[in-house]
Design a protein around this motif. Structure first.
Motif, PDB file in Angstrom:
ATOM      1  N   LEU A 222      39.471  36.432  31.857  1.00 18.73           N
ATOM      2  CA  LEU A 222      39.146  35.501  32.939  1.00 18.73           C
ATOM      3  C   LEU A 222      38.344  36.127  34.081  1.00 18.73           C
ATOM      4  O   LEU A 222      37.374  35.517  34.547  1.00 18.73           O
ATOM      5  CB  LEU A 222      40.431  34.866  33.467  1.00 18.73           C
ATOM      6  N   PRO A 223      38.691  37.305  34.582  1.00 19.64           N
ATOM      7  CA  PRO A 223      37.898  37.860  35.693  1.00 19.64           C
ATOM      8  C   PRO A 223      36.416  38.023  35.346  1.00 19.64           C
ATOM      9  O   PRO A 223      35.542  37.727  36.170  1.00 19.64           O
ATOM     10  CB  PRO A 223      38.556  39.224  35.948  1.00 19.64           C
ATOM     11  N   GLY A 224      36.125  38.462  34.129  1.00 18.31           N
ATOM     12  CA  GLY A 224      34.730  38.619  33.729  1.00 18.31           C
ATOM     13  C   GLY A 224      34.017  37.287  33.628  1.00 18.31           C
ATOM     14  O   GLY A 224      32.853  37.148  34.049  1.00 18.31           O
ATOM     15  N   VAL A 225      34.704  36.281  33.099  1.00 16.55           N
ATOM     16  CA  VAL A 225      34.099  34.943  32.984  1.00 16.55           C
ATOM     17  C   VAL A 225      33.801  34.372  34.362  1.00 16.55           C
ATOM     18  O   VAL A 225      32.728  33.807  34.604  1.00 16.55           O
ATOM     19  CB  VAL A 225      35.034  34.001  32.192  1.00 16.55           C
ATOM     20  N   LEU A 226      34.751  34.518  35.281  1.00 21.40           N
ATOM     21  CA  LEU A 226      34.531  34.019  36.637  1.00 21.40           C
ATOM     22  C   LEU A 226      33.367  34.744  37.299  1.00 21.40           C
ATOM     23  O   LEU A 226      32.588  34.124  38.053  1.00 21.40           O
ATOM     24  CB  LEU A 226      35.804  34.187  37.467  1.00 21.40           C
TER      25      LEU A 226
ATOM     26  N   LEU B   2      35.671  45.300  28.183  1.00 19.27           N
ATOM     27  CA  LEU B   2      35.727  44.054  27.392  1.00 19.27           C
ATOM     28  C   LEU B   2      35.588  42.822  28.286  1.00 19.27           C
ATOM     29  O   LEU B   2      35.036  41.803  27.862  1.00 19.27           O
ATOM     30  CB  LEU B   2      37.049  43.994  26.627  1.00 19.27           C
ATOM     31  N   MET B   3      36.087  42.915  29.518  1.00 17.90           N
ATOM     32  CA  MET B   3      36.014  41.797  30.453  1.00 17.90           C
ATOM     33  C   MET B   3      34.574  41.374  30.705  1.00 17.90           C
ATOM     34  O   MET B   3      34.279  40.188  30.926  1.00 17.90           O
ATOM     35  CB  MET B   3      36.682  42.212  31.755  1.00 17.90           C
ATOM     36  N   LEU B   4      33.640  42.326  30.682  1.00 20.16           N
ATOM     37  CA  LEU B   4      32.235  42.017  30.917  1.00 20.16           C
ATOM     38  C   LEU B   4      31.466  41.743  29.632  1.00 20.16           C
ATOM     39  O   LEU B   4      30.474  41.021  29.646  1.00 20.16           O
ATOM     40  CB  LEU B   4      31.575  43.171  31.681  1.00 20.16           C
TER      41      LEU B   4
END
Length: 553
Positions: A128-132, A186-188
């Motif tokens: 979620l943090p990367g998507v946001l 992975l978040m990015l």
């Protein structure tokens, strides 16, 4: 047997059909709007002079709908939603077919959004943090794009590229000695993988929607597939309710009640462009005897029978070509700026239709003062539904004066916005070597911004009110009718204007001829009527249409 609001829907489950021989150019043009991927703001250019749609601006432009998405949802909710207001008839079109295509377009998008929602759960919720972060970058780019006159901001593109560069440096510099550093990588990366997959899904759906859009405008007989409107068992209440609402829509389209909105004319039929009146005193032909009693409906009945023979001609030169529709109408007055209409109810109505005995009573008795009025209408649907000509005849008797009035109404073609075909997305650029020459390069149907918009909207499509709140929506003009809301003026088209002017003369003469025959049979002196009829025969040949509903007083 199932009923809704007293309306019978007993035949059982039926497959809704569209794209058949009865479909017209106007119907197909309006239906094609459901599949379009153009900006929603385009609809404002297509509004008619008497009906203006409203666009609720988005709170976050990332969730803003395009024209097809907003049009499909607005039409389905307005025409099939629970507790909806009465509709204005769409003459020259088949509104059920348009609604079916809106349902079919919604179904195609819903299948796409289901896949995108799964991708958002896998690549979005888990990271979620990367998507946001990515969504924030694209939202900022959209804001900067809208801030420029050309719609493309170099600053927004630079910021997005800078975000990608920072993310790349961030990934390279991070150590690999803990779970969280791996998660940050992975978040990015995960949203980019999800974006690539989503792009393939969106491109396939965009191609399907554009094929349907093009097929409708080319007359390919594209049918709307809506299996959700066919109940599979008696317990499938949602499908049964949808089927009943579609049938109710068709019944309301066949109603014989129309509404007069002052200078806006008869809603659905267009403004009144011409008016011809014959009014003379009723005197007996024989001074020693009295006129035989007759009523207004006696004249109307004979006029009705004569008008049904309009397609016949003594010369084999084509003429009207097809028989016009001749129908008794009950006209109800509403305010010029009324936002709703009310259809009559009670024992004198049956499935939105005024019964024949009540039609005859209104014709004979309600000629002065408040209340509905009776008109006999002869309607020509021409140019494959693009031109609707209606001539309305009313007969009144006040004291010893008989008045026969013929008024002309014209509804022009649907706006050109709805007849534009999809165009390939291309860009013109200079050649590398021969820089003085240019070439066209094909662009993909879906760009990066569009994929992000669709992916962001997908989970919220299961909660339409939330999506409407964030992304805005299309508010249809009221009182709403598909045809008159986006009708253009017929006078800009030379042949359409000619057809409107030519139709009035034979109708007026048939009306006068029929009325004279009734008067003679009942012992009325017709000399003055004949003289007045000759004067009107000359006046009807005036080639200039006027705004007959605008009184300069």
């Amino acid at each position: 047997m199932t009923t809704i609001d007293g309306f019978d829907f007993s035949p059982g489950a039926q497959v809704p059909l569209s794209g058949g021989a009865g479909q017209t150019a106007a119907t197909q043009a309006l239906a094609s709007a459901a599949y379009r991927d153009t900006p929603l703001s385009d609809i404002s250019t297509a509004d008619s002079d008497t009906a203006k749609s409203d666009i609720k601006k988005p709170r976050l432009s990332l969730f803003e709908p395009n024209l097809g998405e907003a049009f499909s949802r607005a039409v389905v909710v307005r025409m099939l939603g629970g507790g909806r207001k009465p509709l204005i008839q769409s003459f020259g079109t088949e509104p059920q077919t348009v609604v079916e295509h809106c349902l079919a377009a919604n179904r195609i998008r819903k299948e796409r959004d289901a896949k995108l929602t799964v991708l958002m759960v896998v690549f979005g919720v888990l990271f979620l943090p990367g998507v946001l972060l990515w969504f924030g970058g694209f939202q900022l780019k959209r804001i900067l794009d809208k801030a420029t006159s050309k719609g493309k901001s170099a600053l927004g593109t630079v910021l997005l590229v800078a975000l990608c560069g920072i993310a790349l440096i961030f990934l390279i510099k991070l150590p690999f000695d803990s779970f969280w550093t791996v998660y940050l990588r992975l978040m990015l990366i995960a949203p980019v993988i999800g974006w690539w997959w989503a792009k393939r899904i969106c491109e396939r759906t965009a191609a399907d929607l554009r094929d349907a859009w093009k097929g409708l405008l080319e007359g390919g007989g594209v049918g709307a597939r809506i299996p959700e409107a066919v109940p599979q068992d008696p317990n499938e209440t949602a499908a049964e309710r949808l089927r009943q609402n579609l049938a109710k829509l068709t019944a309301e389209q066949a109603s014989n009640v129309v509404f007069y909105a002052g200078p806006k004319g008869i809603l659905g039929m267009g403004t009144r462009w011409g008016s011809w009146q014959l009014a003379e005193e009723l005197r007996p032909a024989d001074p020693d005897s009295e006129i035989h009693p007759f009523r207004s409906y006696d004249i109307i009945r004979v006029i009705h029978d004569r008008l049904r023979l309009l397609e016949r001609s003594p010369l084999h030169t084509g003429g009207f070509g097809q028989a016009p529709s001749v129908k008794h109408w009950i006209v109800s007055p509403v305010g010029e700026n009324a936002d709703a209409v009310a259809r009559p109810e009670g024992t004198d109505t049956d499935a939105f239709q005024i019964r024949p005995h009540e039609i005859e009573r209104i014709c004979n008795e309600q000629q002065f003062g408040s209340g509905n009025r009776h008109y006999l209408g002869v309607q020509f649907v021409l140019w494959d539904g693009q031109l609707v000509l209606t001539l309305m005849i009313t007969v009144t008797v006040l004291h010893e004066t008989l008045r026969i009035e013929v008024t002309g109404h014209a509804l022009g073609p649907v706006h050109g916005l709805f007849t534009t075909k999809p165009k390939a997305k291309t860009v013109t650029e200079a050649k590398v070597v021969k820089f003085w020459e240019t070439k066209e390069r094909q662009l993909p149907l879906i760009d990066a911004d569009e994929v992000v918009r669709l992916a962001a909207r997908a989970p919220l499509t299961w909660f339409p009110p939330v999506l409407d709140f964030l992304g805005g929506k299309l508010v249809l003009p009221e009182p709403f009718g598909l045809r008159h809301a986006w009708a253009d003026k017929p006078w800009r088209h030379r042949f359409m204007a000619d057809d409107a002017l030519r139709a009035a003369t034979p109708v007026l003469r048939v009306v006068h001829s029929a009325a004279m025959s009734v008067l003679k049979e009942n012992g009325v002196d017709t000399e003055r009527f004949d003289n007045r009829s000759l004067v009107l025969s000359g006046a009807v040949q005036d080639p200039a249409p006027r705004k007959a509903d605008v009184y300069d007083a």
